[in-house]
Design a protein around this motif. Structure first.
Motif, PDB file in Angstrom:
ATOM      1  N   LYS A 226     -19.541  89.297  -7.919  1.00  0.00           N
ATOM      2  CA  LYS A 226     -20.524  89.396  -9.005  1.00  0.00           C
ATOM      3  C   LYS A 226     -21.282  90.714  -8.915  1.00  0.00           C
ATOM      4  O   LYS A 226     -21.576  91.200  -7.819  1.00  0.00           O
ATOM      5  N   ASP A 227     -21.609  91.277 -10.053  1.00  0.00           N
ATOM      6  CA  ASP A 227     -22.468  92.467 -10.056  1.00  0.00           C
ATOM      7  C   ASP A 227     -23.817  92.101  -9.428  1.00  0.00           C
ATOM      8  O   ASP A 227     -24.418  91.075  -9.765  1.00  0.00           O
ATOM      9  N   GLY A 228     -24.271  92.955  -8.502  1.00  0.00           N
ATOM     10  CA  GLY A 228     -25.555  92.711  -7.870  1.00  0.00           C
ATOM     11  C   GLY A 228     -25.532  91.685  -6.759  1.00  0.00           C
ATOM     12  O   GLY A 228     -26.595  91.247  -6.293  1.00  0.00           O
ATOM     13  N   ALA A 229     -24.335  91.305  -6.297  1.00  0.00           N
ATOM     14  CA  ALA A 229     -24.221  90.336  -5.207  1.00  0.00           C
ATOM     15  C   ALA A 229     -24.501  91.008  -3.858  1.00  0.00           C
ATOM     16  O   ALA A 229     -24.623  92.238  -3.756  1.00  0.00           O
ATOM     17  N   TYR A 230     -24.600  90.185  -2.828  1.00  0.00           N
ATOM     18  CA  TYR A 230     -24.855  90.657  -1.467  1.00  0.00           C
ATOM     19  C   TYR A 230     -23.712  90.209  -0.554  1.00  0.00           C
ATOM     20  O   TYR A 230     -23.142  89.125  -0.727  1.00  0.00           O
ATOM     21  N   PHE A 231     -23.410  91.039   0.451  1.00  0.00           N
ATOM     22  CA  PHE A 231     -22.303  90.753   1.362  1.00  0.00           C
ATOM     23  C   PHE A 231     -22.779  90.872   2.803  1.00  0.00           C
ATOM     24  O   PHE A 231     -23.492  91.821   3.151  1.00  0.00           O
ATOM     25  N   VAL A 232     -22.393  89.905   3.640  1.00  0.00           N
ATOM     26  CA  VAL A 232     -22.799  89.889   5.050  1.00  0.00           C
ATOM     27  C   VAL A 232     -21.576  89.655   5.929  1.00  0.00           C
ATOM     28  O   VAL A 232     -20.741  88.799   5.616  1.00  0.00           O
ATOM     29  N   ASN A 233     -21.472  90.415   7.025  1.00  0.00           N
ATOM     30  CA  ASN A 233     -20.348  90.255   7.956  1.00  0.00           C
ATOM     31  C   ASN A 233     -20.853  90.169   9.387  1.00  0.00           C
ATOM     32  O   ASN A 233     -21.370  91.137   9.940  1.00  0.00           O
ATOM     33  N   THR A 234     -20.713  88.996   9.992  1.00  0.00           N
ATOM     34  CA  THR A 234     -20.995  88.828  11.423  1.00  0.00           C
ATOM     35  C   THR A 234     -19.733  88.395  12.155  1.00  0.00           C
ATOM     36  O   THR A 234     -19.810  87.849  13.261  1.00  0.00           O
ATOM     37  N   ALA A 235     -18.565  88.646  11.555  1.00  0.00           N
ATOM     38  CA  ALA A 235     -17.303  88.205  12.143  1.00  0.00           C
ATOM     39  C   ALA A 235     -16.650  89.331  12.941  1.00  0.00           C
ATOM     40  O   ALA A 235     -16.921  89.505  14.131  1.00  0.00           O
ATOM     41  N   ARG A 236     -15.816  90.132  12.288  1.00  0.00           N
ATOM     42  CA  ARG A 236     -15.131  91.246  12.937  1.00  0.00           C
ATOM     43  C   ARG A 236     -15.015  92.404  11.954  1.00  0.00           C
ATOM     44  O   ARG A 236     -14.808  92.217  10.750  1.00  0.00           O
ATOM     45  N   GLY A 237     -15.115  93.623  12.472  1.00  0.00           N
ATOM     46  CA  GLY A 237     -15.059  94.805  11.627  1.00  0.00           C
ATOM     47  C   GLY A 237     -13.726  94.987  10.936  1.00  0.00           C
ATOM     48  O   GLY A 237     -13.658  95.504   9.812  1.00  0.00           O
ATOM     49  N   ALA A 238     -12.638  94.563  11.591  1.00  0.00           N
ATOM     50  CA  ALA A 238     -11.304  94.754  11.026  1.00  0.00           C
ATOM     51  C   ALA A 238     -11.081  93.965   9.744  1.00  0.00           C
ATOM     52  O   ALA A 238     -10.139  94.244   8.988  1.00  0.00           O
ATOM     53  N   LEU A 239     -11.930  93.002   9.461  1.00  0.00           N
ATOM     54  CA  LEU A 239     -11.778  92.200   8.254  1.00  0.00           C
ATOM     55  C   LEU A 239     -12.171  92.950   6.993  1.00  0.00           C
ATOM     56  O   LEU A 239     -11.824  92.545   5.887  1.00  0.00           O
ATOM     57  N   VAL A 240     -12.906  94.050   7.161  1.00  0.00           N
ATOM     58  CA  VAL A 240     -13.494  94.741   6.010  1.00  0.00           C
ATOM     59  C   VAL A 240     -13.032  96.195   5.946  1.00  0.00           C
ATOM     60  O   VAL A 240     -13.055  96.913   6.945  1.00  0.00           O
ATOM     61  N   ASP A 241     -12.598  96.603   4.761  1.00  0.00           N
ATOM     62  CA  ASP A 241     -12.305  98.019   4.497  1.00  0.00           C
ATOM     63  C   ASP A 241     -13.649  98.706   4.258  1.00  0.00           C
ATOM     64  O   ASP A 241     -14.262  98.541   3.200  1.00  0.00           O
ATOM     65  N   GLU A 242     -14.113  99.459   5.251  1.00  0.00           N
ATOM     66  CA  GLU A 242     -15.447 100.051   5.156  1.00  0.00           C
ATOM     67  C   GLU A 242     -15.560 101.063   4.020  1.00  0.00           C
ATOM     68  O   GLU A 242     -16.631 101.222   3.427  1.00  0.00           O
ATOM     69  N   LYS A 243     -14.483 101.748   3.698  1.00  0.00           N
ATOM     70  CA  LYS A 243     -14.513 102.689   2.578  1.00  0.00           C
ATOM     71  C   LYS A 243     -14.760 101.947   1.269  1.00  0.00           C
ATOM     72  O   LYS A 243     -15.516 102.409   0.409  1.00  0.00           O
ATOM     73  N   ALA A 244     -14.110 100.792   1.117  1.00  0.00           N
ATOM     74  CA  ALA A 244     -14.292  99.987  -0.092  1.00  0.00           C
ATOM     75  C   ALA A 244     -15.708  99.417  -0.153  1.00  0.00           C
ATOM     76  O   ALA A 244     -16.328  99.368  -1.222  1.00  0.00           O
TER      77      ALA A 244
END
Length: 319
Positions: A226-244
């Motif tokens: 959603k536009d204006g949503a929030y994202f939180v990651n306390t799992a593992r860095g490899a799960l997320v494309d940091e550039k994206a």
């Protein structure tokens, strides 16, 4: 001298004195990580030839290491995730691997909730701004009435759901092997990843790191949110494309994000995410509490003792 145990988890003497005493009382000699960070292969190769057991942080434990560690019989992971340990190769080399499943869940769940609140009210930015002499009147969001999506519904995510009960939110979750009874108890609606991304105001990531979950949050997924949503990651860095993630925050697609983990750790000061005022970052510290150190250190110590006494240790992963 007793059998040597290498502790690559940090701050062992400072926070794990009871566990250290327990191991020493059983005749083990403790060799501690002197670097204050994960150890590199070059650092490990100088130490592992004489090591019988390891209390492991997030260093890499693979065949390259096992090949030069002929005495190694036990690796007790000081935490839950074991993506840094080759379980199959460890078994081939006769090395038993355990983890501390469920023992740091509350600490991580508490930080996840804190990161959610910090993101929607932009607390770190306001703190820094005020200390610089500014008086910014940032208009944040309330989480009451919002929808929170949990990607993964293991013990940590369940803890997050439990702690959010009093905030007046609707909670949704995805898990490949859902615990439907627990979901019912916590008033959590189980659904698919796509539905969570499309409909939830806050998305919190709690999946394990495997080959199939690598960059599970990439450009397409962030664009779906959603536009204006929030994202939180306390799992593992490899799960997320940091550039994206960076582009989603920079463009305003996401209102804010928080992460405790990074693709490269320790994260470099040049990481572009650090440039963003709507990005909260902590240094893989979710499980860093006095309570967790005590519980996990005693469990890992007992696991090593059990291996050398011929008993099956708790949370054996490759038996």
């Amino acid at each position: 001298m007793g059998k040597k145990v290498l502790v690559t988890a940090t701050n062992y003497s400072k926070y794990c004195s009871q566990a250290k005493i327990l191991l020493e009382s059983e005749g083990f000699e403790i060799i501690e990580n002197e670097f204050g960070r994960p150890m590199t292969f070059d650092e490990l190769k100088l130490r592992v030839p004489d090591i019988y057991a390891v209390v492991a942080g997030v260093d890499t434990w693979n065949e390259e290491v096992f090949r030069i560690a002929p005495k190694l019989k036990a690796i007790a992971r000081f935490g839950v995730g074991v993506d840094n340990i080759d379980l199959n190769k460890a078994k081939d080399y006769g090395i038993k691997v355990t983890n501390a499943k469920g023992m740091n869940s509350n600490a991580v769940a508490e930080l996840a909730v804190g990161l959610i609140l910090g993101a929607v009210r932009n607390i770190p930015y306001l703190t820094g701004s005020l200390k610089k002499g500014n008086w910014d009147r940032f208009v944040g969001r309330e989480i009451a009435g919002k929808s929170v999506g949990l990607l993964g519904f293991g013990s940590i995510a369940q803890g997050v759901a439990e702690k959010l009960q009093g905030f007046g939110v609707k909670i949704y979750a995805f898990d490949k092997y859902p615990n439907l009874e627990k979901a019912k108890d916590l008033n959590v609606t189980m659904t698919c990843i796509e539905e969570i991304l499309k409909s939830c105001d806050i998305v919190s990531l709690h999946l394990p790191s495997f080959k199939e979950t690598y960059h599970i949050m990439g450009r397409e997924q962030f664009e779906t949110m959603k536009d204006g949503a929030y994202f939180v990651n306390t799992a593992r860095g490899a799960l997320v494309d940091e550039k994206a993630l960076y582009q989603a925050l920079k463009s305003g697609k996401l209102a804010g994000a928080s992460t405790d983990v990074f693709e490269e750790e320790p994260a470099k000061p040049s990481n572009p995410l650090f440039e963003l005022d709507n990005m909260i970052c902590t240094p893989h510290t979710a499980a860093e509490t006095y309570e967790t150190y005590t519980t996990v250190s005693m469990a890992t110590a007992q696991g090593i003792i059990d291996v050398f006494k011929g008993r099956t240790p708790q949370n054996l992963l490759n038996g």
